[in-house]
Design a protein around this motif. Structure first.
Motif, short mmCIF file in Angstrom:
data_model
loop_
_atom_site.label_atom_id
_atom_site.label_comp_id
_atom_site.label_asym_id
_atom_site.label_seq_id
_atom_site.Cartn_x
_atom_site.Cartn_y
_atom_site.Cartn_z
N ASP A 1 0.84 -1.19 0.00
CA ASP A 1 0.00 0.00 0.00
C ASP A 1 0.88 1.25 0.00
O ASP A 1 1.77 1.38 0.86
N PRO A 2 0.67 2.18 -0.93
CA PRO A 2 1.55 3.35 -1.06
C PRO A 2 1.65 4.19 0.21
O PRO A 2 2.72 4.74 0.51
N ASN A 3 0.55 4.31 0.97
CA ASN A 3 0.62 5.14 2.18
C ASN A 3 1.55 4.54 3.23
O ASN A 3 2.18 5.26 4.01
N LEU A 4 1.66 3.20 3.26
CA LEU A 4 2.57 2.55 4.20
C LEU A 4 4.01 2.63 3.69
O LEU A 4 4.95 2.80 4.48
N ASN B 1 0.92 -1.09 12.53
CA ASN B 1 -0.14 -0.87 13.50
C ASN B 1 -0.47 0.61 13.48
O ASN B 1 0.26 1.43 12.91
N THR B 2 -1.58 0.97 14.03
CA THR B 2 -1.98 2.37 14.04
C THR B 2 -2.98 2.59 15.15
O THR B 2 -3.19 1.71 16.00
N LEU B 3 -3.59 3.75 15.16
CA LEU B 3 -4.53 4.12 16.21
C LEU B 3 -5.96 4.16 15.68
O LEU B 3 -6.20 4.44 14.51
N ALA C 1 -6.33 10.35 8.90
CA ALA C 1 -5.06 9.63 8.79
C ALA C 1 -4.46 9.50 10.18
O ALA C 1 -4.30 10.49 10.89
N ALA C 2 -4.15 8.28 10.56
CA ALA C 2 -3.47 8.03 11.83
C ALA C 2 -2.02 7.65 11.51
O ALA C 2 -1.73 7.15 10.42
N PRO C 3 -1.09 7.88 12.43
CA PRO C 3 0.31 7.54 12.15
C PRO C 3 0.53 6.04 12.16
O PRO C 3 -0.11 5.31 12.93
N THR C 4 1.42 5.59 11.32
CA THR C 4 1.74 4.16 11.28
C THR C 4 2.89 3.82 12.21
O THR C 4 3.88 4.53 12.28
N ARG D 1 4.90 8.95 9.77
CA ARG D 1 5.27 10.21 10.43
C ARG D 1 6.33 10.98 9.65
O ARG D 1 6.40 12.20 9.71
N THR D 2 7.17 10.27 8.93
CA THR D 2 8.22 10.93 8.15
C THR D 2 7.83 11.09 6.68
O THR D 2 8.67 11.44 5.86
N SER D 3 6.56 10.81 6.36
CA SER D 3 6.09 10.98 4.98
C SER D 3 6.17 12.45 4.57
O SER D 3 6.50 13.31 5.39
N ASP D 4 5.81 12.74 3.35
CA ASP D 4 5.92 14.09 2.79
C ASP D 4 7.36 14.55 2.76
O ASP D 4 7.66 15.75 2.83
#
Length: 414
Positions: free
Chosen positions: A130-133, A151-153, A297-300, A372-375
């Motif tokens: 999955d691209p978001n991961l 995992n996430t919230l 969006a929750a952080p991974t 969290r370090t995306s973008d």
């Protein structure tokens, strides 16, 4: 490794050493940490799973993958907090493991220090992830490794408390409807929502779904959207919908409050599923709602399987076989079930839900999640996160307004 990469690596080592408490992480006293076996048929793997002993199913999987690649595996497990420093120091000494499994926010730190090879270099296939991961492992337009799982919230809810308050969980779709539900719960004599707002990365981790759910971006923590998210939390405390204990709550102590059976909602992670069943609660789970609806969006959380730079580039072919084995669909399902993770591919996620329907809301949450370090934030994230949790602490304690707290945070980040 070229000269500029070694300079980046040295700087990264100094940074990590500076923030490590004491000199323990730099010590060579923990046996078994020499990673370059003299025998070329031995491949080294470092992971952050010390809870899994040599006779565990995880360790057996590593051996199986080694045998399929025709090599012997030498595994060393570290606490998550030690692993980054060990990896940086090993790279500086030309002693990196062949496979390194690390917490996803660390990937960009190691990549920018020149420790890791990219998937273009090592030919690791990430096409089904999955691209978001995958974003958590990307830096400077390149991808470094592949996620083992995530995992996430999300929001756990107590059916008994909600029923007594006359709240239909299906009505909770955005911030307004959630706040309305909390109001009804309080009027019914029960407690509303608990979460962790402690002044550490845990506090930032828990605030991010609301921060991102407002439409805010980590490049501008002082935006009006960010202020609306912090104002939401502050409003809950002021109205008694959330307890003042959240200021000091870890995710564990927050969970303990929810497990008492008095709270309608708790923000927590997939890792609490087993505890939820043990507590005997009549519970359910929904993704954290966005300000105006939809899933925030929750952080991974979770780890990436990465391939460190080797002087002997001939080792990469076998390493690629090891990584492919560890992240195959069959093995991902086994590993992610063991770790209480959601798999990083749709194919395995579907298998997980088929085996356990309770994972459906978690799969939905993970699909909306964000690294969290995306973008392309990379190593900028830790500084931003620190200012974010400080702002949350200032606002919730009443020492600053949400707007002033976040304005100060943005100034400090700049």
């Amino acid at each position: 490794m070229n000269r500029s990469a070694r300079r980046r690596l040295t700087a990264a080592v100094l940074t990590v050493v500076a923030v490590t408490t004491g000199a323990t992480a730099c010590s060579s006293s923990s046996g078994g940490t020499s990673t370059k076996a003299a025998e070329s048929k031995t491949y080294t793997i470092w992971d952050p799973y010390p809870q899994f002993a040599k006779d565990s199913e995880w360790a057996k999987l590593l051996d199986v993958c080694g045998k399929s690649a025709g090599v012997k595996i030498k595994r060393t497990a570290f606490d998550t907090g030690d692993l980054t420093n060990k990896a940086l120091l090993a790279a500086q000494q030309g002693n990196s493991p062949d496979v390194l499994i690390v917490d996803n926010p660390v990937v960009s730190t190691l990549a920018e220090a020149g420790v890791l090879t990219s998937t273009d270099d090592n030919k690791i296939d990430t096409s089904t992830v999955d691209p978001n991961l995958l974003g958590a492992g990307q830096s400077g337009g390149k991808t470094y490794g592949t996620p083992v799982g995530a995992n996430t919230l999300a929001l756990y809810y107590n059916n008994k408390v909600l029923k007594a308050a006359g709240v239909d969980i299906a009505s909770v779709k955005d911030w307004n409807s959630l706040t309305s539900a909390l109001e009804k719960v309080k009027k019914a004599g029960k407690k509303g929502i608990t979460f962790s707002a402690i002044g550490t990365e845990e506090g930032s981790f828990q605030f991010l779904p609301w921060f991102w759910g407002s439409g805010a971006q980590l490049t501008d923590v002082g935006s009006s959207e960010a202020v609306s998210a912090l104002s939401l939390w502050k409003g809950w405390l002021d109205k008694g919908y959330a307890p003042n204990s959240v200021i000091n709550n870890t995710q564990t102590t927050s969970w303990q409050e929810f497990a008492s059976g008095d709270y309608a909602f708790a923000e927590n992670g997939t890792w609490q599923l087993g505890n939820a069943d043990k507590a005997g609660l009549d519970y359910g789970v929904i993704p954290v709602p966005g300000a105006k609806g939809g899933n925030a969006a929750a952080p991974t959380g979770g780890e990436f399987v990465t391939v460190p730079v080797q002087d002997d580039t001939g080792r990469y072919t076998t390493t690629q076989k090891l990584v492919s084995c560890l992240t195959s669909s069959e093995n991902l399902k086994f590993t992610d079930t063991t770790l209480s993770y959601v798999a990083p591919t749709t194919e395995v996620q579907d298998k997980q839900v088929a085996a356990n329907a309770k994972l459906k809301p978690w799969v939905d949450a993970v699909k909306a999640a964000k690294g969290r370090t995306s973008d392309d934030l990379g190593t900028k994230y830790p500084k931003i996160s620190e200012q974010l949790w400080k702002a949350v602490q200032s606002a919730l304690s009443g020492s600053k307004s949400p707007k002033d707290a976040l304005t100060s945070a943005q100034s400090a980040v700049k």
